[in-house]
Scaffold this active site. Structure first.
Site, PDB file in Angstrom:
ATOM      1  N   TRP A  20      36.362  60.943  58.055  1.00  0.00           N
ATOM      2  CA  TRP A  20      35.247  60.865  59.014  1.00  0.00           C
ATOM      3  C   TRP A  20      35.218  62.056  59.958  1.00  0.00           C
ATOM      4  O   TRP A  20      34.332  62.161  60.795  1.00  0.00           O
ATOM      5  CB  TRP A  20      35.324  59.562  59.805  1.00  0.00           C
ATOM      6  CG  TRP A  20      36.707  59.266  60.323  1.00  0.00           C
ATOM      7  CD1 TRP A  20      37.262  59.722  61.466  1.00  0.00           C
ATOM      8  CD2 TRP A  20      37.701  58.456  59.690  1.00  0.00           C
ATOM      9  NE1 TRP A  20      38.541  59.264  61.588  1.00  0.00           N
ATOM     10  CE2 TRP A  20      38.835  58.478  60.511  1.00  0.00           C
ATOM     11  CE3 TRP A  20      37.740  57.721  58.491  1.00  0.00           C
ATOM     12  CZ2 TRP A  20      40.011  57.785  60.188  1.00  0.00           C
ATOM     13  CZ3 TRP A  20      38.913  57.040  58.177  1.00  0.00           C
ATOM     14  CH2 TRP A  20      40.027  57.072  59.022  1.00  0.00           C
ATOM     15  N   GLU A  33      34.351  54.194  63.137  1.00  0.00           N
ATOM     16  CA  GLU A  33      34.857  53.708  64.421  1.00  0.00           C
ATOM     17  C   GLU A  33      35.002  52.189  64.432  1.00  0.00           C
ATOM     18  O   GLU A  33      35.951  51.659  65.003  1.00  0.00           O
ATOM     19  CB  GLU A  33      33.969  54.186  65.573  1.00  0.00           C
ATOM     20  CG  GLU A  33      34.160  55.665  65.902  1.00  0.00           C
ATOM     21  CD  GLU A  33      35.597  56.010  66.285  1.00  0.00           C
ATOM     22  OE1 GLU A  33      36.309  55.167  66.853  1.00  0.00           O
ATOM     23  OE2 GLU A  33      36.022  57.147  65.986  1.00  0.00           O
ATOM     24  N   THR A  39      41.770  48.335  62.201  1.00  0.00           N
ATOM     25  CA  THR A  39      42.967  48.607  61.414  1.00  0.00           C
ATOM     26  C   THR A  39      43.471  50.021  61.668  1.00  0.00           C
ATOM     27  O   THR A  39      42.794  50.830  62.280  1.00  0.00           O
ATOM     28  CB  THR A  39      42.669  48.387  59.914  1.00  0.00           C
ATOM     29  OG1 THR A  39      43.865  48.526  59.177  1.00  0.00           O
ATOM     30  CG2 THR A  39      41.657  49.390  59.373  1.00  0.00           C
ATOM     31  N   TYR A 116      33.672  52.253  74.476  1.00  0.00           N
ATOM     32  CA  TYR A 116      34.453  53.252  73.744  1.00  0.00           C
ATOM     33  C   TYR A 116      33.692  53.752  72.519  1.00  0.00           C
ATOM     34  O   TYR A 116      33.526  54.959  72.311  1.00  0.00           O
ATOM     35  CB  TYR A 116      35.835  52.701  73.310  1.00  0.00           C
ATOM     36  CG  TYR A 116      36.383  53.559  72.202  1.00  0.00           C
ATOM     37  CD1 TYR A 116      36.887  54.824  72.482  1.00  0.00           C
ATOM     38  CD2 TYR A 116      36.274  53.164  70.862  1.00  0.00           C
ATOM     39  CE1 TYR A 116      37.290  55.670  71.472  1.00  0.00           C
ATOM     40  CE2 TYR A 116      36.673  53.996  69.847  1.00  0.00           C
ATOM     41  CZ  TYR A 116      37.183  55.250  70.148  1.00  0.00           C
ATOM     42  OH  TYR A 116      37.547  56.089  69.137  1.00  0.00           O
ATOM     43  N   ASP A 134      39.953  54.988  74.246  1.00  0.00           N
ATOM     44  CA  ASP A 134      40.494  53.856  73.478  1.00  0.00           C
ATOM     45  C   ASP A 134      41.942  53.623  73.925  1.00  0.00           C
ATOM     46  O   ASP A 134      42.422  54.244  74.888  1.00  0.00           O
ATOM     47  CB  ASP A 134      40.375  54.116  71.958  1.00  0.00           C
ATOM     48  CG  ASP A 134      41.392  55.135  71.468  1.00  0.00           C
ATOM     49  OD1 ASP A 134      41.970  55.871  72.300  1.00  0.00           O
ATOM     50  OD2 ASP A 134      41.621  55.194  70.241  1.00  0.00           O
ATOM     51  N   CYS A 195      58.355  63.302  73.101  1.00  0.00           N
ATOM     52  CA  CYS A 195      58.262  64.082  74.339  1.00  0.00           C
ATOM     53  C   CYS A 195      58.814  65.502  74.173  1.00  0.00           C
ATOM     54  O   CYS A 195      58.326  66.436  74.810  1.00  0.00           O
ATOM     55  CB  CYS A 195      58.978  63.360  75.478  1.00  0.00           C
ATOM     56  SG  CYS A 195      58.201  61.780  75.865  1.00  0.00           S
ATOM     57  N   CYS A 204      53.925  65.971  83.077  1.00  0.00           N
ATOM     58  CA  CYS A 204      53.780  64.536  82.787  1.00  0.00           C
ATOM     59  C   CYS A 204      54.521  63.727  83.858  1.00  0.00           C
ATOM     60  O   CYS A 204      55.751  63.710  83.909  1.00  0.00           O
ATOM     61  CB  CYS A 204      54.324  64.223  81.398  1.00  0.00           C
ATOM     62  SG  CYS A 204      54.230  62.462  81.015  1.00  0.00           S
TER      63      CYS A 204
END
Ligand code: ADE
Length: 346
Positions: A20, A33, A39, A116, A134, A195, A204
């Protein structure tokens, strides 16, 4: 902004080649979407390819029978999503001249499309500057900015939206939103975030405060409702009884075997003398096998499902159920628990 630029750069290097992502076709993006709400990417790819091959445009989806659409959704759960796709395709064809809406404010009017999804379609297909937030994006933002507000609270949503709107400012909206989603899916993962590979580690705040795994914060959802299902798999010769679920409940539009539902665990002795059993099966039957409870979890329900395999010399005379050839059973859309049961029969 440093964070946005770094995440987009990371995306350009690390993004997955997903079907997509090769299109700006709003219809195709919409399908992807809605599937992805249901899933994981890996499983979605197969469903996506089959779905868009069968229903390549909104007209083809609108022309299909609901049952056929459900068949292409089978196994994913949340069948209302498939029914909403079908409903909305007909709405687009009948009310919008077959033209998919092109702006967030119109896209969100489609049944089954929330904030969303509307933002994802508007930004991916039409480059509208709206943030698509999302679960992945909530996680990324909650960590980088160390936000302890619950992602499912009104206040939390507002704060996350404001941050996302600042971050998208000088970016290509479609690319930026995809980048945030992909970054959350591949790097800033729920349990094992990478990380050491993170391009924004220095800034962060959750990392610097040692609370990465405590972000995002989520309010606990409601309790699970328990339901007890006894499915009667009633065979007579090569035929079996089924029925379409039409009530406003789980699995609307799917087929199932005659069902007896109870408030608590159903004992076999009670079941076979119950009025419902007598109505459906009668007094003369051969109980071949009982398949002990299978637990099936839905988002807010826990189903305890038992299958009773019963043989009859002939079906009762009633029109409540359809009797179909056993060999045709697999052409009907059915819930996952029944699909698994059928697979074990074979
Ligand atoms: N999850 C939701 N939308 C997605 C997309 N477009 N690509 C990858 N994962 C997603």
């Amino acid at each position: 902004m440093f964070v946005s630029n770094e995440i987009v750069l990371w995306y350009k290097k690390n993004k997955r080649d997903l079907p997509w992502r090769h299109t700006k076709n709003s219809y195709i993006i919409w399908i992807s979407e809605i599937l992805l709400q249901q899933t994981r990417v890996k499983q979605a790819i197969g469903y996506f390819n089959r779905f868009v091959a069968q229903f390549p445009d909104v007209q083809m989806l609108a022309d299909a029978k609901e049952e056929e659409v459900l068949k292409y959704w089978q196994g994913l759960g949340y069948y209302s999503r498939a029914r909403n796709l079908h409903y909305s395709a007909r709405y687009i064809v009948n009310e919008l001249g077959g033209i998919f809406p092109q702006q967030y404010n119109d896209i969100i009017k489609l049944k089954g499309v929330g904030e969303y999804t509307a933002a994802a379609i508007a930004s991916f297909a039409f480059d509208e500057k709206v943030s698509a937030i999302d679960g992945n994006v909530y996680r990324v933002l909650s960590r980088i900015f160390n936000i302890s507000l619950a992602v499912n609270s009104g206040k939390g949503k507002k704060v996350f939206r404001e941050i996302a709107e600042t971050l998208i400012e000088n970016q290509q909206p479609g690319e930026f939103n995809q980048a945030m989603i992909e970054f959350g899916a591949l790097l800033c993962k729920p349990l094992n975030p990478l990380c050491s590979e993170c391009p924004v580690l220095e800034v962060c705040l959750a990392y610097n405060n040692g609370v990465i795994l405590e972000r995002p914060v989520k309010n606990k959802s409601q309790v699970l409702k328990k339901r007890y299902f006894a499915y009667l798999f009633i065979k007579s010769g090569e035929r079996v009884l089924i029925k379409k679920r039409t009530q406003k409940d789980i699995w609307k539009g799917l087929y199932e075997f005659p069902l007896i539902e109870a408030m608590s665990e159903i004992k076999t002795e009670e079941l076979i003398f119950s009025e419902q059993w007598l109505n459906i099966i009668g007094k003369s039957f051969e109980l071949i096998k009982i398949i002990r409870p299978v637990l099936h979890r839905l988002s807010h329900q826990l189903l305890n499902v038992t299958f009773y395999i019963v043989k009859l010399s002939e079906f009762q005379k009633q029109s409540f159920y359809e009797d179909i050839l056993l060999s045709d059973l697999e052409t009907y859309p059915v819930p996952k628990v029944i699909e698994n049961f059928i697979a074990e029969l074979a």
